[in-house]
Every structure is written in structure tokens, then in C-alpha cells.
Write an enzyme that holds these catalytic residues in place. Sequence first.
Site, PDB file in Angstrom:
ATOM      1  N   TYR A   1      37.628  36.652  45.323  1.00  0.00           N
ATOM      2  CA  TYR A   1      36.458  37.165  44.614  1.00  0.00           C
ATOM      3  C   TYR A   1      35.278  37.329  45.566  1.00  0.00           C
ATOM      4  O   TYR A   1      34.587  38.361  45.557  1.00  0.00           O
ATOM      5  CB  TYR A   1      36.096  36.230  43.461  1.00  0.00           C
ATOM      6  CG  TYR A   1      34.866  36.658  42.707  1.00  0.00           C
ATOM      7  CD1 TYR A   1      34.922  37.724  41.810  1.00  0.00           C
ATOM      8  CD2 TYR A   1      33.646  36.004  42.886  1.00  0.00           C
ATOM      9  CE1 TYR A   1      33.786  38.132  41.114  1.00  0.00           C
ATOM     10  CE2 TYR A   1      32.515  36.403  42.190  1.00  0.00           C
ATOM     11  CZ  TYR A   1      32.586  37.461  41.307  1.00  0.00           C
ATOM     12  OH  TYR A   1      31.464  37.867  40.631  1.00  0.00           O
TER      13      TYR A   1
ATOM     14  N   LYS B   1      33.250  40.808  46.616  1.00  0.00           N
ATOM     15  CA  LYS B   1      31.824  41.012  46.375  1.00  0.00           C
ATOM     16  C   LYS B   1      31.050  41.188  47.680  1.00  0.00           C
ATOM     17  O   LYS B   1      30.000  41.845  47.713  1.00  0.00           O
ATOM     18  CB  LYS B   1      31.262  39.852  45.553  1.00  0.00           C
ATOM     19  CG  LYS B   1      31.736  39.838  44.108  1.00  0.00           C
ATOM     20  CD  LYS B   1      31.355  41.123  43.387  1.00  0.00           C
ATOM     21  CE  LYS B   1      31.708  41.110  41.920  1.00  0.00           C
ATOM     22  NZ  LYS B   1      31.284  42.347  41.222  1.00  0.00           N
TER      23      LYS B   1
END
Length: 251
Positions: free
Chosen positions: A157, A161
Amino acid sequence: MHFEDKVIIITGAAQGIGRQYAIAFSKAGGKVVVADRNQEAANRVASEIIDMGYQGLAIATDVSEKTSVNRMVGEVLTRYGRIDVLVNNAAIFSTLKMKPFEEIEPEEWDQVMDVNARGVFFCAQAVADTMRTQGKGKIINISSSVVVTGRANYAHYIASKGAVIGLTRALATELGPDNINVNAISPHGIVTEIPRETIRPEQWNDIIAGQALKRKGSSEDMIGSVMFLASDQSDYMTGQTLNLDAGLRYN
């Protein structure tokens, strides 16, 4: 801020922060496109907007698939003839299980990167020509504070990002000559109706302890920043990341 006659595409808008964005922009006069993989949920949000007397359109969209994104943009142009704002909000997060990076399987890594990073890329590609022809456009990408904090057990994740922030800078440079603004928002500690099984109550205490503002964030706390970046008031701002982190300490 007003968005009369502006067409705003919001990906992942069938729930959570995306839904709040959709409602807020519609109340401000925008023609909102609820682009989400979950057609049924997207229809509910669009109906909610229409029932309030505003304009909403639901289009089933898988941002990880270029053909799906292009089809969505084509439908928007057929319906409205223009695209003024793209909010790249769709992401995989709440359903992820926290685990050491050694335990993340290639398939899970690819899935997260496909939606969270490649989806932003595909959507920006799909709207660029239209915004260029119009002589103006706003692209807003949603990143996360974890890129800086490096929170453990979310390696895929965080990587996705981080890619969003890098892509924001790159697209701002390429699209700036076409008067297209590309910026990002980096939120922290936001609570929505979506369950977060991986965060225990005591973890929330630790999260809030690291903030200057001693409370959880809400979806409503996200609205002002995205509307500012979508509005004419941010016309001289591009390639930037706004940190909505309640004054989080990063050391």
C-alpha cells in the site's frame, strides 16, 4: 466554491470518502460522475444525489483496466461533452490485512499496485486530451501520509501511494504547458463507514497521540481540500501534495 456546469469524475465514489466528495461537488453545482467497480453501490450514490435535486451519473469502472477507464470517459463525453475535474480516489486499503512484507504474495502486490497506482495513471491518460482541448483541467490524486511515516506491515500500500506522489509531480510537469493542474492530497487518520478490522482501539490511541489535533478525521474533513484543488482558486498551484494529517509528527 461553485462548480456550476463543471463535470467532475470521482473514482471509487460508491462509498467512504469518495461518496462524500460526490455529494459535496453535486451540492456545489457540479455534474458528478460516480465511477466505481461496484455498479449497484455507484447507482445508490448517484440516486442519492439525484433525489436531492442535483446531477449524478453512475458508471461501472475498473480503474485497473485501461479499456474500462476509456469506456467510462467516453460515456462521460457522450453525456456531457467535457471533463473539468478528475479525482483519482479509487484504492485498495480497508480490506488489506496487515502483514510483514515477506508474507505479501506477488498476486496481492500486483492487485494493490494495479488499482492504487496504475489506475491513477490510466485515468489521467484518459482525460488528458479532453482537458488539453478545453484549455484547462484539474487532476487530483489521493495519496496517504504513510508514504512519509513508513508504517509497518503495509509495504504494498505504501509503495503504491508513494508512486501516486511521484506520478503527480511528473504529470504536473508534462501537463502544465496545457494549463492542466495536477495535485495530490495526503490524508491521515480518516474514519469512514468502511470497516477497518486491522486497526484495534488501542492503535487509534497511538495514532491520535502523534497528531497536533487530538481527534480522528472524518470524510467531511477531506472535502475542503479537494474542492479547493478543483476550483479556480488553485489555478497557480500544481505538482503539490496537501497533507491533511492533523499536524502529524513524522519523526
